[in-house]
Design an enzyme around this catalytic site. Sequence first.
Site, PDB file in Angstrom:
ATOM      1  N   TYR A 205      10.748  10.789  16.229  1.00  0.00           N
ATOM      2  CA  TYR A 205      10.987  11.694  17.261  1.00  0.00           C
ATOM      3  C   TYR A 205      11.509  13.001  16.768  1.00  0.00           C
ATOM      4  O   TYR A 205      10.837  13.976  16.998  1.00  0.00           O
ATOM      5  CB  TYR A 205      11.730  11.193  18.606  1.00  0.00           C
TER       6      TYR A 205
ATOM      7  N   LYS B  86       9.553  16.901  16.299  1.00  0.00           N
ATOM      8  CA  LYS B  86      10.223  18.098  16.829  1.00  0.00           C
ATOM      9  C   LYS B  86      10.513  19.088  15.781  1.00  0.00           C
ATOM     10  O   LYS B  86      10.337  20.168  15.895  1.00  0.00           O
ATOM     11  CB  LYS B  86      11.328  17.851  17.556  1.00  0.00           C
TER      12      LYS B  86
END
Length: 240
Positions: free
Chosen positions: A163, A167
Amino acid sequence: MRTVLITGANKGIGFETARQLAALGNFVYLGSRDILSGQKAADQLNASGVNNVAAIQIDVTNINSISKAKAQLDSEVGALDLLINNAGISGAQPQQVADYSMEAIRTLFETNFFGAVQTTQIMLPLLRKSSAPSIINVSSEIGSLTMNMSAERPPNWSNFSTYGCSKTALNGFTVMLANELRSQNIPVNCVTPGYTATDLNQFKGFKTVEEGAKPIVVLAMLTDRTVTGKFFKDGGEIRW
């Protein structure tokens, strides 16, 4: 009255951001993959007295869906003042990049990175029709390379490594796009809501959605158009 599109706005931080921005006098389109969920969210805001909102179907992983949303906005308002790329997924944990499945990695990037990129590309013609357009990408501290290299890095961040990579990529896109659009006077910035209790983290976050939406709203209402290519959190900037 400015026109705002927020992706993933039928719940969580996106929904609260929409509520706060609408309360400040903006007209907000609540983007949602499922139009029924989006309409339910709009109805909920209407019931609370917030009427300057509308639901719009947009799946950021589907180019045709984004194009249809763009056509609807073009027909209804003709221009877009602010795009907030908020839609995102967290993925199953733990997700160390050393052994996380490639299929799961691609799924995370499809929404968190490629979804924001293609939504921005398709919406740019509408943004260029605005007299004061801007773009906000909702990121995360876990995407900060500086914070990941810090001795103060929380140990549980390893559970969100993939994740975080998505980002970090979004942060890079923000900087590159900000440089490209600087001459067109279109500010592009990143903001992190912080660890907010939403279904993205099984409601384990320590911030409320009201608190998490605050830095997004502050950035959205910023009038200084020289601020671009920055990464913000509640209370100030974050280092990339």
